[in-house]
Design an enzyme around this catalytic site. Sequence first.
Site, mmCIF file in Angstrom:
data_model
loop_
_atom_site.group_PDB
_atom_site.id
_atom_site.type_symbol
_atom_site.label_atom_id
_atom_site.label_comp_id
_atom_site.label_asym_id
_atom_site.label_seq_id
_atom_site.Cartn_x
_atom_site.Cartn_y
_atom_site.Cartn_z
ATOM 1 C CB ALA A 61 39.917 59.621 30.020
ATOM 2 C CE1 TYR B 62 36.784 61.945 32.307
ATOM 3 C CE2 TYR B 62 36.593 64.336 32.227
ATOM 4 C CZ TYR B 62 36.723 63.156 32.956
ATOM 5 O OH TYR B 62 36.792 63.205 34.322
ATOM 6 C CB CYS C 289 37.412 30.399 30.539
ATOM 7 S SG CYS C 289 38.240 28.873 30.111
ATOM 8 N N GLY D 50 44.070 46.785 17.871
ATOM 9 C CA GLY D 50 43.916 47.335 19.218
ATOM 10 C C GLY D 50 44.278 48.800 19.328
HETATM 11 N N1 LIG Z 1 43.474 49.096 27.666
HETATM 12 C C1 LIG Z 1 42.449 48.364 27.279
HETATM 13 O O1 LIG Z 1 42.596 47.207 26.902
HETATM 14 C C2 LIG Z 1 41.099 48.954 27.330
HETATM 15 C C3 LIG Z 1 40.025 48.098 27.364
HETATM 16 C C4 LIG Z 1 38.803 48.670 27.367
HETATM 17 C C5 LIG Z 1 38.628 50.030 27.352
HETATM 18 N N2 LIG Z 1 39.706 50.842 27.333
HETATM 19 C C6 LIG Z 1 39.522 52.297 27.360
HETATM 20 O O2 LIG Z 1 38.430 52.556 28.211
HETATM 21 C C7 LIG Z 1 37.715 53.696 27.754
HETATM 22 C C8 LIG Z 1 36.238 53.379 27.578
HETATM 23 O O3 LIG Z 1 35.997 52.604 26.416
HETATM 24 P P1 LIG Z 1 34.506 52.423 25.867
HETATM 25 O O4 LIG Z 1 34.595 51.602 24.624
HETATM 26 O O5 LIG Z 1 33.636 51.928 26.936
HETATM 27 O O6 LIG Z 1 34.124 53.952 25.486
HETATM 28 P P2 LIG Z 1 32.673 54.595 25.218
HETATM 29 O O7 LIG Z 1 32.918 55.883 24.547
HETATM 30 O O8 LIG Z 1 31.780 53.599 24.582
HETATM 31 O O9 LIG Z 1 32.113 54.872 26.680
HETATM 32 C C9 LIG Z 1 32.596 55.877 27.521
HETATM 33 C C10 LIG Z 1 31.554 56.215 28.561
HETATM 34 O O10 LIG Z 1 32.087 57.177 29.460
HETATM 35 C C11 LIG Z 1 31.054 58.121 29.787
HETATM 36 N N3 LIG Z 1 31.690 59.356 30.271
HETATM 37 C C12 LIG Z 1 32.432 60.255 29.586
HETATM 38 N N4 LIG Z 1 32.895 61.212 30.394
HETATM 39 C C13 LIG Z 1 32.437 60.931 31.607
HETATM 40 C C14 LIG Z 1 32.576 61.559 32.875
HETATM 41 N N5 LIG Z 1 33.306 62.658 33.042
HETATM 42 N N6 LIG Z 1 31.962 60.999 33.933
HETATM 43 C C15 LIG Z 1 31.211 59.872 33.795
HETATM 44 N N7 LIG Z 1 31.057 59.256 32.623
HETATM 45 C C16 LIG Z 1 31.655 59.766 31.555
HETATM 46 C C17 LIG Z 1 30.266 58.247 28.520
HETATM 47 O O11 LIG Z 1 28.960 58.728 28.762
HETATM 48 C C18 LIG Z 1 30.287 56.819 27.983
HETATM 49 O O12 LIG Z 1 29.174 56.074 28.418
HETATM 50 C C19 LIG Z 1 38.391 54.133 26.470
HETATM 51 O O13 LIG Z 1 39.266 55.180 26.772
HETATM 52 C C20 LIG Z 1 39.145 52.884 26.028
HETATM 53 O O14 LIG Z 1 40.258 53.206 25.240
HETATM 54 C C21 LIG Z 1 40.933 50.323 27.315
#
Ligand SMILES: NC(=O)c1ccc[n+]([C@@H]2O[C@H](COP(=O)([O-])OP(=O)(O)OC[C@H]3O[C@@H](n4cnc5c(N)ncnc54)[C@H](O)[C@@H]3O)[C@@H](O)[C@H]2O)c1
Lengths: 548, 548
Positions: free
Chosen positions: B258, B265, B402, B484
């Site tokens: 998102a 998204y 861990c 990050g």
């Molecule tokens: N704050 C943190 O430390 C932290 C850690 C991990 C991930 N994140 C966030 O989490 C999100 C995901 O990261 P990622 O590396 O897995 O991204 P990514 O792009 O690899 O995966 C996103 C997934 O979401 C799916 N998707 C998109 N829109 C969708 C919808 N409307 N309904 C269902 N599925 C949908 C896509 O098909 C994809 O498989 C990112 O926004 C990232 O910034 C944040």
Amino acid sequence: MEFKAPRGQEISCKGWQQEAVLRMLLNNLDSEVAEKPEELIVYGGTGKAARNLESFEAIVSTLKNLENDETMLVQSGKPVAVFKTHTFAPRVLIANSLLVPAWADWDSFWDLEKKGLTMYGQMTAGSWIYIGTQGILQGTYETFAEAAKQHFSNDLTGKIVLTAGVGGMGGAQPLAVTMNNGVAIAVDVDEERIKRRVNTRYCDKITHDLEECLSWAREAADKGEPLSIGLVGNAAEIYPQLIEKGITPDVVTDQTSAHDPLGGYVPANMTLKEAEELRKKDPEKYIHLSKSSMADHVKAMLKMQEKGAVVFDYGNNIRQFAKEYGVKNAFDFPGFVPAYIRPQFCEGRGPFRWVALSGDPKDIEETDKLVKEMFPEQERLTRWIDMASEMVEFQGLPSRICWLGYGERAKLGLAFNKLVKEGKVKGPIVIGRDHLDCGSVASPNRETEGMKDGSDAIADWPILNALINSVSGASWVSVHHGGGVGIGYSMHAGMVVVADGTEEAEKRLETVLTTDPGMGVVRHVDAGYQKAVDHAIKHGVKIPMLKK
Amino acid sequence: MEFKAPRGQEISCKGWQQEAVLRMLLNNLDSEVAEKPEELIVYGGTGKAARNLESFEAIVSTLKNLENDETMLVQSGKPVAVFKTHTFAPRVLIANSLLVPAWADWDSFWDLEKKGLTMYGQMTAGSWIYIGTQGILQGTYETFAEAAKQHFSNDLTGKIVLTAGVGGMGGAQPLAVTMNNGVAIAVDVDEERIKRRVNTRYCDKITHDLEECLSWAREAADKGEPLSIGLVGNAAEIYPQLIEKGITPDVVTDQTSAHDPLGGYVPANMTLKEAEELRKKDPEKYIHLSKSSMADHVKAMLKMQEKGAVVFDYGNNIRQFAKEYGVKNAFDFPGFVPAYIRPQFCEGRGPFRWVALSGDPKDIEETDKLVKEMFPEQERLTRWIDMASEMVEFQGLPSRICWLGYGERAKLGLAFNKLVKEGKVKGPIVIGRDHLDCGSVASPNRETEGMKDGSDAIADWPILNALINSVSGASWVSVHHGGGVGIGYSMHAGMVVVADGTEEAEKRLETVLTTDPGMGVVRHVDAGYQKAVDHAIKHGVKIPMLKK
Ligand SMILES: NC(=O)c1ccc[n+]([C@@H]2O[C@H](COP(=O)([O-])OP(=O)(O)OC[C@H]3O[C@@H](n4cnc5c(N)ncnc54)[C@H](O)[C@@H]3O)[C@@H](O)[C@H]2O)c1
Ligand SMILES: NC(=O)c1ccc[n+]([C@@H]2O[C@H](COP(=O)([O-])OP(=O)(O)OC[C@H]3O[C@@H](n4cnc5c(N)ncnc54)[C@H](O)[C@@H]3O)[C@@H](O)[C@H]2O)c1
């Protein structure tokens, strides 16, 4: 509340390393040293020594209880932790005013400051090694000395230096010129400013009359005698008048407060009182007149350069405003950093300072003598020591400053330790420096402006400097943000080490007084300065990718 | 060019401390570990291990010649100096990607990078302690475990967790839930993504049918059995459908991409192909649809929260976009950092990792056994170790991660050193951590978001962390910028220490594995977290101004 460092042999901490920190903290806030001790402000506008009184008191009591194998951590003027480390580690580690870059502006800073979460540490204010105004005099002396070295035969005998502005910083200019045996004409629009400098012996004579001034100057120059003259007048009028008269000084610069076209610089053809009134009545007009005067001012400087004068900008941004007002070639004369400071940085030279913890001025006499004995071939250094011991009044604990390079600093540090060990001075000697040094600052508008390789904004260097000094025997180490040029515009590191006469101090001094200026050589080698490369090779500084 | 860390007992450096650096650098670039070894890119987009091949080679040869009392300095992936320090000092000090704040943006960064003057170091890429994807799985496991601890009886048995997005990061979710004994429903619009997770055993089952999914989930939950189900569908449709059906999962979160409304998204009521086309044809409309779907998505999450579900944001910024599209109370559910990570940071807990330099997986088996023996009362830890040893395939040198807290880290470090000393493992063990740890990062959009006292942007802490670790026995220490969250938005520090079985290592481990998590406790005490205060008092962390 009165702050005063204890003097003498008796200590209230568990070792001299800690006691040194305590004394230097208190000395920074001594009313002879600090601008506003009651607000814990040391210098530089709002550069503070501790976040607030409560933090100050906690620092003091923590220092008194700190063991010889412990380290206190200070976060923007507040003591936040004590950890067990080891004897050779610093007793104090400091980080001041650092912000995540996207939030590194004055608004965010003041907001966090209001919440009691940070403090502006300037450079040596928050790292407890400020020694008063001697530093400015020495820095100015060094700039003119380097100019003399590059363009004349090592001093300014028989040379006339034209400058303007004898305010807080600029006021050191007349004396710095005469210390280099030259003749100074220092123009200032404010008679009172010149008078103050005459009263404190920083300037020899005052006049309102250009002709008189010139004849005094010529006479002294002809005789090869040092002389400084304060000329009451506006630089934007006087400089062009000299052109008209066909007069070309040997060296030309300027330290009027041109960085501030409204509150600082005074436009031509205006009394101080008229200026004061116009500022309030019509600030826009004032700024316009100010900048067009700067344009005339800079044009005259360029003309003098054309006629053979050595001309440089002294860090007041006057070239920028002149350019804005149509002087296309305003940047034809260089800034003082690339011209005179950087060549010294290439050799690991920078502002080395020390303080006698005994409080006895005779200790500094001893060190002055020793410096002259150890570096007899350095005429510039000898001259400075002689003049300084005569002219400089100590503020707080007796101290001395001079510029020394890679190799020299370690040598002198060890010699000081021997003085202490053999009882030739009455107490330990604290050795430190400004954060404005060869290998410890990233400040693209000042110290690292116009680096040869374009690396002005790279800030890895001050961090590496702090890290290596921390493991090399420093007694305390600091990393700051925003000193000199304000929040957002610089990152820099400080280092202090104590010569207490012990064998451990010997090891500390030898190591850290090598790594610290060594970083200066390394940083300038990396930026591609041949002078630094030569110096590194000559002194065997280990640089993995050095290209000869 | 093929990179591979040497294995076994024979070393090509002058000591194990240096050899450890060498092996870990090479391991970071091992094709099993690194994303694009041929470009020296380890992970995280463009996070590199060395500035260029020439620098890489210079680092390697410098390490091979480095004495046991020398320290190498690395400036953004390039070795710039070697100084004599002392045996207990770090063998390497690193500063990566740091810029003076006013120049700390991607444009300036890429400009300097193009000139060959800097490198993006991410977190563990440029500091040589990346170990592959195990870290993501463990972090996700830890988040769900903490949620379980706070809201249920320490694990997720019988609980249903609804989430979405099984991409690069989010793909760890199904397995992390089952490792906590829960039932996961993970919605993803892309069938292929789910299939990949099923193939690698990160997800148990796949279905396109919501009813089927729900009946599987209910059955498993009733039996108290762990199960993960990948449901092909759009979260912005599925979540509201569950509301309509009156179904409230126990835990609800989301890791769809998102943060990127155009490239990431997928809006509701659209096939992947349609989405692909609309992106190109009418990006503005796409973004509009995307954000309004996010609004529906978040509204459903809020509704579930109202009905009693534990709901949290997983760092993808979905609350922000929903708010922009009219969901005023989007921030009514918390982010995962304040909710689940920070309480652990208060106790000095964070991602502790270690690597067997021998290359023998049996060494990690030994350490796994030891961890379980030493902390039998920590059921969460034991469960993780069991599951990890079964599920995690090593990438490069065998390693384990861990979460451990203040006190525990030093204890385990010393125990590892004993294993090495007594020959129970076949080589030294390297201990490090992510820069994302309790006392080593300032990152206002992520790790330090919403600090209790508003100190999110204060960056003194990572610098103090690096300084104190440098003097406390770390084998190498790094300070980075921009990991990050990108250039301008974070500052952070890394620490690695080598357990080589010697007495010196014992002292190193004891000291630095105390100061490092200690900084986490101290930082959170300073921010006013009672949990940290309690922990500091219980463990006797020395904090000068601690108010009880
Ligand atoms: N704050 C943190 O430390 C932290 C850690 C991990 C991930 N994140 C966030 O989490 C999100 C995901 O990261 P990622 O590396 O897995 O991204 P990514 O792009 O690899 O995966 C996103 C997934 O979401 C799916 N998707 C998109 N829109 C969708 C919808 N409307 N309904 C269902 N599925 C949908 C896509 O098909 C994809 O498989 C990112 O926004 C990232 O910034 C944040
Ligand atoms: N780059 C550096 O490291 C560095 C070092 C020192 C000073 N500076 C710069 O030098 C300037 C002076 O600093 P300061 O602390 O002395 O300032 P200040 O305000 O204390 O003094 C400025 C002086 O200039 C005089 N002046 C103003 N307009 C004039 C004019 N038109 N003609 C003659 N005199 C005029 C004023 O009367 C005053 O005495 C500042 O711009 C400062 O930023 C830079």
